[in-house]
Write a protein that holds these residues in place. Structure first.
Motif, short mmCIF file in Angstrom:
data_model
loop_
_atom_site.label_atom_id
_atom_site.label_comp_id
_atom_site.label_asym_id
_atom_site.label_seq_id
_atom_site.Cartn_x
_atom_site.Cartn_y
_atom_site.Cartn_z
N LYS A 141 -3.38 -1.94 -19.75
CA LYS A 141 -2.08 -1.82 -20.41
C LYS A 141 -1.81 -3.03 -21.30
N ALA A 142 -2.14 -4.24 -20.79
CA ALA A 142 -1.93 -5.45 -21.57
C ALA A 142 -2.85 -5.47 -22.79
N LYS B 227 -5.01 -4.51 -10.56
CA LYS B 227 -4.92 -5.29 -11.79
C LYS B 227 -5.70 -4.67 -12.95
N PHE C 187 3.60 -8.68 -15.24
CA PHE C 187 4.22 -7.41 -14.86
C PHE C 187 5.12 -7.69 -13.66
N CYS D 280 0.28 -12.43 -19.29
CA CYS D 280 1.23 -11.32 -19.38
C CYS D 280 1.66 -10.97 -17.96
N THR E 285 5.03 -9.16 -8.35
CA THR E 285 4.56 -9.45 -9.70
C THR E 285 3.04 -9.55 -9.74
N LEU F 216 -3.37 -2.74 -15.00
CA LEU F 216 -2.47 -3.61 -15.77
C LEU F 216 -3.22 -4.30 -16.91
N ILE G 220 6.74 -7.65 -18.59
CA ILE G 220 6.96 -6.20 -18.62
C ILE G 220 7.50 -5.78 -17.27
N ASP H 57 13.51 -10.81 -19.68
CA ASP H 57 12.16 -11.35 -19.84
C ASP H 57 12.18 -12.81 -20.26
N LYS I 219 8.37 -6.44 -10.96
CA LYS I 219 9.34 -5.50 -10.37
C LYS I 219 10.45 -6.33 -9.75
N GLN J 143 8.21 -3.07 -14.50
CA GLN J 143 7.75 -1.76 -14.04
C GLN J 143 7.31 -1.84 -12.58
N LEU K 161 4.49 -1.63 -9.76
CA LEU K 161 3.10 -2.07 -9.85
C LEU K 161 2.17 -1.09 -9.12
#
Length: 554
Positions: free
Chosen positions: A546-547, A540, A494, A492, A477, A543, A526, A505, A496, A528, A530
């Motif tokens: 994306k966030a 990061k 992320f 937030c 994570t 990520l 989320i 979630d 796996k 996915q 990483l």
């Protein structure tokens, strides 16, 4: 010299008798004499050399580089995985008086072309499997009317490379064999001469090349094998890329101890366990993601360890749960911390015997701290970057980790402005936020750019990730900031999941709320894979983008 007055009269200061510049290439000359027949390198089933042979090969390779026109201070680059040639090049290039620049194998051709141009590389050694990538970079340079470097292809040991790409192309073994075994090593004229350049974070418009000196590399090499608790004749499995901080300086360190390098081109649990069993590996290194991969590997991929294996981890704070599981498997974990700008390792969690009797949870939380400066560092502290005052040793007040001493980089290549900024106030600014505990041990809380500021409160993503890793369904994570119109930012996550595991979630959010103050719990999860660097560090910045694109929750 008068010992009472300190007078230097009559003292032969800095003569050949009592002074030579410190350099790690001296380790190889000693190894050829002291360790002679001891195995130096094993790469697959067909490459195996002893220290005397390695020394002879490096002399010839240095000679061959000289014949190609390489002079003092010239840049020689590599683009290769953990192959035997990388071990040899770390000695041969500086023995020719040149500077080695080990390039990240995950760069694309465009980025490689930028770095080759920025570094003024004269020769590049390329792993045969990465030839297409390198050729793309050379083509870009040619299109820009920039003279590309000479190309040397490192062939598979059992599949020699015969095809000449162009007139400026050579094959590694053929080039080496053309060298003169009587070549005189070009020792550094000053121990502050550059030995290597390691590119770190930066952009195509402003790459950051970290310059290492012979002196710094020598000292950090010693510090690294000491904190790894290496003694004579270690067997080291190369799970850390040799291009990353020159293999945390152990490319040179193994020569100092007469150790054996076990080259590992692909880092998978099955490969790791097989090599440990076959070669009786004593030491290895890896980012926490490598440790996570090992503890979550299928039982069918594992083999019993022949003995306790020392593993050095760093690059990001390791979750205590992962350290605990690694030690259950028979590994002994050493936790270090550092940056490219500190030659790799800069601090380590020096273990105290009285901690052995602590409950497991407390013990592994202590081991997850970044600890104290190593032997060859002048000073490491946690300071307020504005006032440059030390923070109190209360385990609560956050400051920035700063370094000073012989094992801090010389400069950023061709970037005086960035160097001055990094050295502001007489210390190297790491960009990492940490606290200092009453026992003097440092604990990283976050990267300055990773901290989440929610409603005016600083949230350590490392602390949130530590709780997430304790969830039984989570494999790995990373937590970043998501914009929020009300709070400014919210965490937030992320995530796996482990193979065969399920979790929603909301279940994960509730788990965090049960184990953290509510404001620290992620409001977004989320699922996915990483993104990671070649050294296993989670990227990061990808990520965060994306966030950021998600916008506010409300």
């Amino acid at each position: 010299m008068d010992l009472q007055t300190g007078s230097m009269e009559g003292l032969l200061k800095c003569s050949a008798v009592n002074y030579v510049p410190l350099t790690p290439i001296s380790f190889l000359e000693r190894a050829a004499n002291a360790f002679r027949g001891r195995t130096s390198i094993i790469d697959g089933t067909s490459v195996k050399y002893n220290w005397e042979e390695t020394y002879d090969r490096c002399i010839k390779l240095a000679s061959a580089l000289s014949e190609l026109g390489i002079s003092r201070g010239d840049m020689v680059a590599t683009l290769a995985r953990n192959v035997y040639a990388m071990q040899e090049l770390h000695f041969a290039v500086p023995m020719a008086g040149a500077v080695i620049c080990t390039l990240n194998t995950r760069h694309d051709s465009a980025m490689l072309s930028v770095l080759l141009k920025h570094s003024d590389t004269k020769v590049i050694f390329v792993d045969q499997h990465l030839l297409q990538l390198a050729q793309g970079a050379l083509d870009i340079l040619a299109n820009e009317k920039v003279t590309p470097p000479l190309l040397v292809v490192i062939s598979e040991s059992n599949n020699s490379y015969h095809t000449i790409v162009n007139s400026n192309s050579y094959e590694y073994e053929s080039l080496l064999e053309s060298g003169n075994s009587e070549f005189s090593v070009r020792w550094p004229t000053s121990e502050f001469d550059p030995i290597s350049v390691n590119y770190t974070s930066g952009t195509t418009s402003r790459p950051k090349g970290v310059v290492y000196s012979h002196r710094g590399a020598y000292l950090n090499t010693i510090a690294t094998f000491l904190l790894h608790e290496m003694s004579s004749w270690p067997v080291y499995l190369w799970t850390v890329p040799t291009f990353h901080c020159n293999g945390w300086c152990l490319t040179w360190g193994l020569a100092a101890l007469g150790g054996t390098s076990i080259c590992l081109r692909q880092v998978y649990p099955k490969n790791i366990f097989e090599n440990i069993a076959e070669h009786k590996v004593t030491h290895m290194s890896g980012a926490p993601t490598v440790l996570n991969m090992l503890v979550n590997s299928p039982v069918s991929d594992r083999k019993p360890l022949p003995h306790s294996v020392n593993i050095m981890t760093g690059g990001s704070p390791p979750p205590p749960q992962i350290i605990s599981k690694m030690e259950e498997l028979g590994f002994r974990v050493h936790h270090l911390y550092g940056l490219t700008e500190t030659y790799g390792p800069g601090t380590y969690c020096l273990w105290r015997p009285e901690w052995d009797s602590l409950p497991p949870n407390e013990k592994y939380k202590l081991k997850a701290r970044q600890g104290v400066q190593h032997l060859c560092s002048e000073a490491v502290d946690v300071m307020d970057p504005l006032t440059m005052e030390k923070v109190p040793e209360d385990g609560k007040t956050i400051g920035e980790i700063m370094f000073r001493g012989n094992t801090v980089m010389s400069e950023y290549l061709k970037d005086e402005e960035a160097t001055k900024e990094a050295f502001k106030g007489g210390w190297f600014h790491s960009g990492d936020l940490a606290v200092k505990h009453p026992d003097g041990y440092i604990e990283v809380k976050d990267r300055l750019k990773d901290i989440v500021i929610s409603g005016g409160e600083n949230i350590s993503t490392v602390e949130v990730e530590r709780v997430l890793y304790s969830h039984p369904a989570i494999f790995e994570t990373a937590v970043v900031a998501r914009p929020d119109n009300h709070w400014g930012q919210t965490p937030c996550a992320f995530v796996k999941l482990k193979d065969g595991s399920n979790a929603s979630d909301q279940e994960i959010i509730n788990f965090c709320r049960d184990n953290l103050p509510h404001y620290m719990a992620p409001r977004t999860v989320i699922f996915q894979d990483l993104p990671k660097t070649s050294t296993g560090k989670i990227q990061k910045f990808i990520l965060r983008e994306k966030a950021r694109a998600l916008g506010s929750l409300c």
